[in-house]
Design a protein around this motif. Structure first.
Motif, PDB file in Angstrom:
ATOM      1  N   ARG A  94       0.831  -1.209   0.000  1.00 19.75           N
ATOM      2  CA  ARG A  94       0.000   0.000   0.000  1.00 19.75           C
ATOM      3  C   ARG A  94       0.866   1.260   0.000  1.00 19.75           C
ATOM      4  NH1 ARG A  94      -3.145  -3.059   3.452  1.00 19.75           N
ATOM      5  NH2 ARG A  94      -2.241  -2.102   5.284  1.00 19.75           N
ATOM      6  N   GLU A  95       1.938   1.246   0.780  1.00 20.07           N
ATOM      7  CA  GLU A  95       2.826   2.412   0.825  1.00 20.07           C
ATOM      8  C   GLU A  95       3.505   2.622  -0.522  1.00 20.07           C
ATOM      9  OE1 GLU A  95       3.110   4.726   3.232  1.00 20.07           O
ATOM     10  OE2 GLU A  95       1.479   3.638   4.207  1.00 20.07           O
ATOM     11  N   ASP A  96       3.936   1.543  -1.162  1.00 22.92           N
ATOM     12  CA  ASP A  96       4.551   1.653  -2.487  1.00 22.92           C
ATOM     13  C   ASP A  96       3.546   2.178  -3.504  1.00 22.92           C
ATOM     14  OD1 ASP A  96       6.940   0.695  -1.507  1.00 22.92           O
ATOM     15  OD2 ASP A  96       6.678  -1.331  -2.303  1.00 22.92           O
ATOM     16  N   ALA A  97       2.322   1.663  -3.457  1.00 23.35           N
ATOM     17  CA  ALA A  97       1.279   2.106  -4.386  1.00 23.35           C
ATOM     18  C   ALA A  97       0.958   3.575  -4.156  1.00 23.35           C
ATOM     19  CB  ALA A  97       0.029   1.248  -4.225  1.00 23.35           C
ATOM     20  N   LYS A  98       0.869   3.972  -2.897  1.00 24.15           N
ATOM     21  CA  LYS A  98       0.569   5.373  -2.575  1.00 24.15           C
ATOM     22  C   LYS A  98       1.679   6.282  -3.107  1.00 24.15           C
ATOM     23  CE  LYS A  98      -0.545   8.454   1.222  1.00 24.15           C
ATOM     24  NZ  LYS A  98      -0.815   8.557   2.661  1.00 24.15           N
ATOM     25  N   ALA A  99       2.923   5.873  -2.944  1.00 24.09           N
ATOM     26  CA  ALA A  99       4.040   6.671  -3.435  1.00 24.09           C
ATOM     27  C   ALA A  99       3.980   6.808  -4.959  1.00 24.09           C
ATOM     28  CB  ALA A  99       5.369   6.048  -3.005  1.00 24.09           C
ATOM     29  N   LEU A 100       3.613   5.733  -5.653  1.00 23.05           N
ATOM     30  CA  LEU A 100       3.505   5.785  -7.110  1.00 23.05           C
ATOM     31  C   LEU A 100       2.373   6.707  -7.552  1.00 23.05           C
ATOM     32  CD1 LEU A 100       4.075   2.030  -8.020  1.00 23.05           C
ATOM     33  CD2 LEU A 100       5.605   3.949  -8.518  1.00 23.05           C
ATOM     34  N   VAL A 101       1.237   6.627  -6.859  1.00 24.28           N
ATOM     35  CA  VAL A 101       0.105   7.498  -7.199  1.00 24.28           C
ATOM     36  C   VAL A 101       0.467   8.958  -6.955  1.00 24.28           C
ATOM     37  CG1 VAL A 101      -2.243   8.137  -6.513  1.00 24.28           C
ATOM     38  CG2 VAL A 101      -1.650   5.740  -6.852  1.00 24.28           C
ATOM     39  N   MET A 102       1.086   9.244  -5.821  1.00 23.51           N
ATOM     40  CA  MET A 102       1.462  10.627  -5.518  1.00 23.51           C
ATOM     41  C   MET A 102       2.496  11.144  -6.519  1.00 23.51           C
ATOM     42  SD  MET A 102      -0.527  11.565  -3.190  1.00 23.51           S
ATOM     43  CE  MET A 102       0.154  13.112  -2.651  1.00 23.51           C
ATOM     44  N   ALA A 103       3.403  10.295  -6.962  1.00 19.19           N
ATOM     45  CA  ALA A 103       4.380  10.699  -7.981  1.00 19.19           C
ATOM     46  C   ALA A 103       3.682  11.013  -9.300  1.00 19.19           C
ATOM     47  CB  ALA A 103       5.426   9.605  -8.166  1.00 19.19           C
ATOM     48  N   ALA A 104       2.708  10.192  -9.677  1.00 19.82           N
ATOM     49  CA  ALA A 104       1.970  10.439 -10.922  1.00 19.82           C
ATOM     50  C   ALA A 104       1.175  11.736 -10.834  1.00 19.82           C
ATOM     51  CB  ALA A 104       1.039   9.263 -11.215  1.00 19.82           C
ATOM     52  N   ILE A 105       0.562  11.992  -9.682  1.00 26.06           N
ATOM     53  CA  ILE A 105      -0.176  13.243  -9.494  1.00 26.06           C
ATOM     54  C   ILE A 105       0.790  14.424  -9.533  1.00 26.06           C
ATOM     55  CG2 ILE A 105      -1.506  14.595  -7.822  1.00 26.06           C
ATOM     56  CD1 ILE A 105      -2.848  11.926  -7.003  1.00 26.06           C
ATOM     57  N   GLY A 106       1.952  14.256  -8.941  1.00 25.23           N
ATOM     58  CA  GLY A 106       2.969  15.302  -8.989  1.00 25.23           C
ATOM     59  C   GLY A 106       3.377  15.630 -10.410  1.00 25.23           C
ATOM     60  N   GLU A 107       3.450  14.616 -11.265  1.00 22.33           N
ATOM     61  CA  GLU A 107       3.765  14.835 -12.679  1.00 22.33           C
ATOM     62  C   GLU A 107       2.667  15.639 -13.372  1.00 22.33           C
ATOM     63  OE1 GLU A 107       6.503  14.116 -14.540  1.00 22.33           O
ATOM     64  OE2 GLU A 107       7.449  13.577 -12.636  1.00 22.33           O
ATOM     65  N   LEU A 108       1.395  15.364 -13.038  1.00 23.20           N
ATOM     66  CA  LEU A 108       0.296  16.147 -13.604  1.00 23.20           C
ATOM     67  C   LEU A 108       0.423  17.614 -13.202  1.00 23.20           C
ATOM     68  CD1 LEU A 108      -2.766  13.797 -12.980  1.00 23.20           C
ATOM     69  CD2 LEU A 108      -1.764  14.390 -15.193  1.00 23.20           C
ATOM     70  N   VAL A 109       0.733  17.839 -11.928  1.00 28.86           N
ATOM     71  CA  VAL A 109       0.882  19.207 -11.433  1.00 28.86           C
ATOM     72  C   VAL A 109       2.082  19.874 -12.093  1.00 28.86           C
ATOM     73  CG1 VAL A 109       1.362  20.589  -9.368  1.00 28.86           C
ATOM     74  CG2 VAL A 109      -0.282  18.704  -9.246  1.00 28.86           C
ATOM     75  N   HIS A 110       3.200  19.181 -12.127  1.00 32.70           N
ATOM     76  CA  HIS A 110       4.422  19.736 -12.725  1.00 32.70           C
ATOM     77  C   HIS A 110       4.214  20.042 -14.209  1.00 32.70           C
ATOM     78  CE1 HIS A 110       8.657  20.540 -13.228  1.00 32.70           C
ATOM     79  NE2 HIS A 110       8.699  19.688 -14.240  1.00 32.70           N
ATOM     80  N   GLY A 111       3.433  19.204 -14.887  1.00 31.36           N
ATOM     81  CA  GLY A 111       3.168  19.391 -16.307  1.00 31.36           C
ATOM     82  C   GLY A 111       2.094  20.431 -16.601  1.00 31.36           C
ATOM     83  N   GLY A 112       1.544  21.053 -15.553  1.00 32.66           N
ATOM     84  CA  GLY A 112       0.545  22.095 -15.745  1.00 32.66           C
ATOM     85  C   GLY A 112      -0.855  21.575 -16.034  1.00 32.66           C
ATOM     86  N   LYS A 113      -1.083  20.282 -15.802  1.00 30.73           N
ATOM     87  CA  LYS A 113      -2.398  19.701 -16.082  1.00 30.73           C
ATOM     88  C   LYS A 113      -3.300  19.650 -14.856  1.00 30.73           C
ATOM     89  CE  LYS A 113      -0.543  17.049 -19.851  1.00 30.73           C
ATOM     90  NZ  LYS A 113      -0.158  15.758 -20.376  1.00 30.73           N
TER      91      LYS A 113
END
Length: 71
Positions: A20-39
């Motif tokens: 669960r912790e690994d999955a949460k980290a992956l989801v948060m990283a993907a969301i961070g990419e959306l934010v960083h990409g301006g989406k």
């Protein structure tokens, strides 16, 4: 020597927590990419949750253990 039945259960619980912790980290990283990409944009609410707003209009609250779509 026989293994205690609770030992196996405890290791499964520990492994589940790690997954669960690994999955949460992956989801948060993907969301961070959306934010960083301006989406998307994210902000912390007064209650401490993270509000995620996608440019397409969806709004989500990112809780400790769940994601809730608000709009």
């Amino acid at each position: 020597m026989a293994r205690s039945p609770t030992t196996g259960a405890n290791s499964q619980i520990a492994n589940g927590t790690a997954v669960r912790e690994d999955a949460k980290a992956l989801v948060m990283a993907a969301i961070g990419e959306l934010v960083h990409g301006g989406k998307a944009e994210w902000n912390r609410t007064a209650t401490g949750e993270i509000e995620l707003r996608l440019l397409s209009g969806e709004v989500f609250l990112l809780g400790e253990a769940c994601v809730t779509r608000v709009a």
